[in-house]
Design an enzyme around this catalytic site. Structure first.
Site, PDB file in Angstrom:
ATOM      1  N   ARG A 143     -10.491   3.849  -1.372  1.00 22.81           N
ATOM      2  CA  ARG A 143     -10.135   3.250  -0.126  1.00 22.81           C
ATOM      3  C   ARG A 143     -10.433   3.953   1.114  1.00 22.81           C
ATOM      4  O   ARG A 143      -9.579   4.663   1.637  1.00 22.81           O
ATOM      5  CB  ARG A 143      -8.609   3.026  -0.244  1.00 22.81           C
ATOM      6  CG  ARG A 143      -8.139   1.848  -1.406  1.00 22.81           C
ATOM      7  CD  ARG A 143      -6.941   1.735  -1.438  1.00 22.81           C
ATOM      8  NE  ARG A 143      -6.540   0.489  -2.330  1.00 22.81           N
ATOM      9  CZ  ARG A 143      -5.877   0.699  -3.561  1.00 22.81           C
ATOM     10  NH1 ARG A 143      -5.950   1.740  -4.076  1.00 22.81           N
ATOM     11  NH2 ARG A 143      -5.772  -0.639  -4.322  1.00 22.81           N
ATOM     12  N   ARG A 165     -15.758   1.720  -1.119  1.00 21.94           N
ATOM     13  CA  ARG A 165     -15.266   0.621  -0.627  1.00 21.94           C
ATOM     14  C   ARG A 165     -15.080   0.547   1.066  1.00 21.94           C
ATOM     15  O   ARG A 165     -14.837   1.642   1.750  1.00 21.94           O
ATOM     16  CB  ARG A 165     -14.051   0.186  -0.949  1.00 21.94           C
ATOM     17  CG  ARG A 165     -13.750  -1.387  -0.377  1.00 21.94           C
ATOM     18  CD  ARG A 165     -12.318  -1.880  -1.060  1.00 21.94           C
ATOM     19  NE  ARG A 165     -11.168  -1.107  -0.368  1.00 21.94           N
ATOM     20  CZ  ARG A 165      -9.938  -1.592  -0.907  1.00 21.94           C
ATOM     21  NH1 ARG A 165      -9.690  -2.507  -1.554  1.00 21.94           N
ATOM     22  NH2 ARG A 165      -8.973  -0.940  -0.062  1.00 21.94           N
ATOM     23  N   ARG A 186       2.215  -9.879  -0.949  1.00 25.63           N
ATOM     24  CA  ARG A 186       2.596  -8.761  -1.732  1.00 25.63           C
ATOM     25  C   ARG A 186       3.363  -7.932  -1.184  1.00 25.63           C
ATOM     26  O   ARG A 186       3.911  -6.793  -1.749  1.00 25.63           O
ATOM     27  CB  ARG A 186       1.167  -8.188  -2.387  1.00 25.63           C
ATOM     28  CG  ARG A 186       0.461  -7.642  -1.108  1.00 25.63           C
ATOM     29  CD  ARG A 186      -1.029  -7.208  -1.240  1.00 25.63           C
ATOM     30  NE  ARG A 186      -1.236  -5.988  -1.839  1.00 25.63           N
ATOM     31  CZ  ARG A 186      -2.441  -5.240  -1.923  1.00 25.63           C
ATOM     32  NH1 ARG A 186      -3.560  -5.998  -1.601  1.00 25.63           N
ATOM     33  NH2 ARG A 186      -2.539  -4.096  -2.256  1.00 25.63           N
ATOM     34  N   ASN A 239      -4.500  -6.998  -6.986  1.00 21.70           N
ATOM     35  CA  ASN A 239      -3.280  -7.241  -6.012  1.00 21.70           C
ATOM     36  C   ASN A 239      -3.560  -8.340  -5.182  1.00 21.70           C
ATOM     37  O   ASN A 239      -2.549  -9.329  -4.791  1.00 21.70           O
ATOM     38  CB  ASN A 239      -3.361  -5.844  -5.254  1.00 21.70           C
ATOM     39  CG  ASN A 239      -3.413  -4.741  -6.079  1.00 21.70           C
ATOM     40  OD1 ASN A 239      -2.885  -4.674  -7.223  1.00 21.70           O
ATOM     41  ND2 ASN A 239      -3.749  -3.501  -5.662  1.00 21.70           N
ATOM     42  N   ASP A 240      -4.613  -8.501  -4.444  1.00 13.65           N
ATOM     43  CA  ASP A 240      -5.073  -9.610  -3.490  1.00 13.65           C
ATOM     44  C   ASP A 240      -5.213 -11.049  -4.434  1.00 13.65           C
ATOM     45  O   ASP A 240      -4.844 -12.020  -4.027  1.00 13.65           O
ATOM     46  CB  ASP A 240      -6.252  -9.201  -2.725  1.00 13.65           C
ATOM     47  CG  ASP A 240      -5.621  -8.300  -1.815  1.00 13.65           C
ATOM     48  OD1 ASP A 240      -4.561  -8.638  -0.964  1.00 13.65           O
ATOM     49  OD2 ASP A 240      -6.477  -7.369  -1.333  1.00 13.65           O
ATOM     50  N   GLU A 281     -10.986 -10.860  -4.982  1.00 16.69           N
ATOM     51  CA  GLU A 281      -9.807 -10.730  -4.808  1.00 16.69           C
ATOM     52  C   GLU A 281      -9.503 -11.856  -3.947  1.00 16.69           C
ATOM     53  O   GLU A 281      -8.258 -11.958  -3.620  1.00 16.69           O
ATOM     54  CB  GLU A 281      -9.568  -9.403  -4.308  1.00 16.69           C
ATOM     55  CG  GLU A 281     -10.410  -9.188  -2.851  1.00 16.69           C
ATOM     56  CD  GLU A 281      -9.892  -7.635  -2.398  1.00 16.69           C
ATOM     57  OE1 GLU A 281      -8.935  -7.008  -2.642  1.00 16.69           O
ATOM     58  OE2 GLU A 281     -10.662  -7.110  -1.398  1.00 16.69           O
ATOM     59  N   HIS A 292       1.055  -1.286   0.076  1.00 17.98           N
ATOM     60  CA  HIS A 292      -0.059  -0.062  -0.180  1.00 17.98           C
ATOM     61  C   HIS A 292       0.978   1.227  -0.184  1.00 17.98           C
ATOM     62  O   HIS A 292       0.298   2.369  -0.387  1.00 17.98           O
ATOM     63  CB  HIS A 292      -0.907  -0.143   1.172  1.00 17.98           C
ATOM     64  CG  HIS A 292      -1.986  -0.833   0.758  1.00 17.98           C
ATOM     65  ND1 HIS A 292      -2.146  -2.256   0.840  1.00 17.98           N
ATOM     66  CD2 HIS A 292      -3.210  -0.673  -0.267  1.00 17.98           C
ATOM     67  CE1 HIS A 292      -3.250  -2.917   0.564  1.00 17.98           C
ATOM     68  NE2 HIS A 292      -3.821  -2.007   0.025  1.00 17.98           N
ATOM     69  N   CYS A 347      -9.684  -2.917 -10.531  1.00  8.84           N
ATOM     70  CA  CYS A 347      -9.423  -1.728  -9.669  1.00  8.84           C
ATOM     71  C   CYS A 347      -8.006  -2.110  -9.034  1.00  8.84           C
ATOM     72  O   CYS A 347      -7.660  -1.383  -8.344  1.00  8.84           O
ATOM     73  CB  CYS A 347     -10.232  -1.363  -8.674  1.00  8.84           C
ATOM     74  SG  CYS A 347     -10.843  -2.627  -7.387  1.00  8.84           S
TER      75      CYS A 347
HETATM   76  C1  PEP Z   1      -6.545  -5.246  -4.626  1.00  8.98           C
HETATM   77  O1  PEP Z   1      -6.399  -6.035  -3.984  1.00  8.98           O
HETATM   78  O2  PEP Z   1      -6.465  -5.441  -6.026  1.00  8.98           O
HETATM   79  C2  PEP Z   1      -7.439  -3.882  -4.244  1.00  8.98           C
HETATM   80  C3  PEP Z   1      -7.603  -2.893  -5.111  1.00  8.98           C
HETATM   81  O3  PEP Z   1      -7.333  -3.656  -3.035  1.00  8.98           O
HETATM   82  P1  PEP Z   1      -6.355  -3.245  -2.216  1.00  8.98           P
HETATM   83  O4  PEP Z   1      -5.068  -3.143  -2.902  1.00  8.98           O
HETATM   84  O5  PEP Z   1      -6.567  -2.170  -1.240  1.00  8.98           O
HETATM   85  O6  PEP Z   1      -6.058  -4.460  -1.247  1.00  8.98           O
HETATM   86 MG    MG Z   2      -7.408  -5.848  -1.875  1.00  6.58          MG
END
Ligand code: PEP
Ligand code: MG
Length: 504
Positions: free
Chosen positions: A220, A256, A389, A378-379, A355, A113, A426
């Site tokens: 977020r 979200r 990650r 990402n997740d 995710e 993040h 996203c």
């Molecule tokens: C993701 O996991 O791709 C996502 C958009 O949420 P975050 O990056 O906040 O976990």
């Molecule tokens: Mg996520």
């Protein structure tokens, strides 16, 4: 590790109980005893650095106990580049108000993040550069390239001239991209893709240009809770969400619910470091376990829905039960507001983030209960490939082009479309020039990303046709390794030309 050392914690507690002195004094004395032992041994020269570490940690603990919340970013000179072992998302959020123009960390990956926030703040960053904080000395001149991940320390005049020329070239490319910023993201044969923004920070709402986007694909909200000391109540949250909804004038704004946990810790909600933070107490799990806190957020979002095109989204759903439980609390919040006569959109669209692999596998069932899907790549990558990650040691294995990931994205889009609901991405994959043709070809309806990514993604979409993109997707799906998939996508992207490099 020093902070978590149980010997130091236990001894401080014992002193506190026995001596009835304040906790700062007890901690100071405990650490001093360790320092005295080290100094008293013959290996002091060798252990000198450990003493500095102990003193550093002790000073930070004492400052914290005394209520000093400074992050260390305050007293920096103009044009500073921060080189740190690690930065928390809230450290990064504070950079906006400081003189920091870039940062380098030993730890982390491109979808940590801290890195995501850097993209939002448009701050160049290189993460996961092991040893940087030790090998780069304070005051050295450093140049970083956030696209390629390169760092130059004390560049000579020739290199400086090359860097300046490259910067000018980049500025010209960005200018060219701006020239098409008001044109729709539409393929040559008419397929329109919605390009939306990912937003994290409250003041981004005012600062960010809204003209070139179709709305907000991901707000977020957890950063409202993380980057400040006090706790935003319902009215305060409502004011932020309302401002967001109003400032996009009728365009969809996807809020979200808080995704705390993982690398986003929050002492207020008792979210502290765990052995496996991303597999632990995180996101919707925390919201469902603390329904009073959750309800406040849902009420605030519902109230904001009376002022614009607000959509609600739940993070990290892994089962239908979780979705049902969240929807039930949402219904309760709606009933409360209705009985109080408080305006809200009773039919506010609700979606889920896809995710986790489990969410993909039950996407057909989830799709019956929601109005949209948003794929959090990402997740999804981290949970599918079992790659943290946030861990630079396995960053090379974090491959969004792994065939398993492609198939999961493909299946999600098919399940969504079978149920006639739109599907967008996203996660950071949406920001990747290399991934655009693939995602468009797989049938994606929208892409949501940091503002800086939108111009290039728009340009690529405008230069292709849906037919060509489908061909690219078909070829990519045949790939059995990430390398094969990447190769296919690279030659396809070459055919449409890429102005800006892909983040590495
Ligand atoms: C993701 O996991 O791709 C996502 C958009 O949420 P975050 O990056 O906040 O976990
Ligand atoms: Mg996520």
């Amino acid at each position: 590790m020093l902070l978590e050392d149980m010997d130091a914690i236990n001894e401080t507690e014992i002193r506190l109980r026995a001596e009835h002195k304040n906790v700062g004094f007890c901690y100071y004395t405990t650490i001093q005893k360790v320092i005295d032992t080290i100094v008293g041994t013959g290996s002091y020269e060798y252990l000198r650095d450990r003493v500095v570490d102990l003193e550093d940690v002790r000073a930070a603990v004492l400052a914290k106990l005394a209520g000093d919340e400074r992050s260390g970013l305050e007293g920096l000179d103009e044009f500073s580049i921060v080189v740190a072992h690690t930065l928390t998302p809230s450290d990064t959020a504070r950079m906006q108000a400081s003189k920091v123009v870039g940062f380098v960390t030993d730890r982390g990956g491109p979808t940590s993040h801290a890195a995501i926030l850097a993209r939002s703040l448009d701050i160049p960053a290189v993460v996961g550069c092991q040893g940087a904080s030790v090998s780069i000395a304070p005051g050295e001149t450093v140049v970083i390239n956030g696209y390629s991940g390169e760092i130059y320390v004390e560049p000579d005049d020739l290199l400086k001239a090359q860097i300046v020329a490259w910067q000018q070239q980049l500025a010209r490319r960005i200018q060219r991209l701006r020239e098409i910023s008001l044109l729709p993201a539409q393929t040559r044969d008419g397929r329109r893709i919605s390009l939306e923004l990912n937003l994290e920070l409250e003041d981004e709402i005012k600062r960010t240009s809204k003209t070139a986007t179709d709305g907000v694909g991901l707000f977020r909200t957890e950063f409202l809770f993380l980057s400040r000391e006090d706790w935003p109540g319902e009215d305060e949250q409502y004011a932020v969400y309302r401002e967001l909804a109003e400032s996009f004038g009728g365009r969809p704004v996807t809020i979200r619910t808080m995704d705390i946990g993982g690398d986003k810790l929050c002492a207020r909600l008792h979210v502290t470091r765990e052995m496996n933070p991303f597999l632990g107490w995180r996101a919707i799990r925390i919201s469902l376990a603390q329904p009073d806190v959750f309800r406040v957020q849902l009420r605030a979002i519902l109230r904001a829905s009376a002022h614009g095109n607000v959509r609600l989204m739940f993070p990290m759903v892994t089962s239908l039960d979780e979705l049902d439980d969240a929807l039930e609390i949402l219904d309760e919040a709606k009933r409360e507001l209705a009985s109080q006569g408080t305006p809200h959109n009773h039919t506010m669209p609700v979606g889920v983030m896809i995710e986790t692999p489990s969410a993909v596998m039950i996407a057909d069932a989830l799709a019956k209960k929601v109005a949209f899907f948003s794929i959090g790549t990402n997740d999804l990558v981290q949970y599918t490939l079992a790659v943290d990650r946030d861990n630079q040691r396995v960053a090379k294995l974090f491959d969004m082009y792994h065939p398993a990931v492609l198939r999961l994205v493909h299946n999600t889009i098919k399940s969504g479309h079978n149920a006639r609901i739109p599907v967008s991405v996203c996660g950071e994959m949406a920001h990747e020039p290399l991934a655009v043709l693939l995602l468009v070809g797989l049938g994606i309806d929208g892409l949501s990303m940091a503002l800086s990514g939108i111009p290039e993604i728009r340009r690529i979409i405008r230069r292709t046709t849906l037919l060509e993109a489908k061909e690219v997707a078909r070829a990519a799906l045949v790939g059995v390794t990430g390398t094969e998939v990447r190769r296919t996508l690279e030659s396809a992207l070459l055919a449409v030309g890429s102005e800006i490099g892909t983040d590495r």
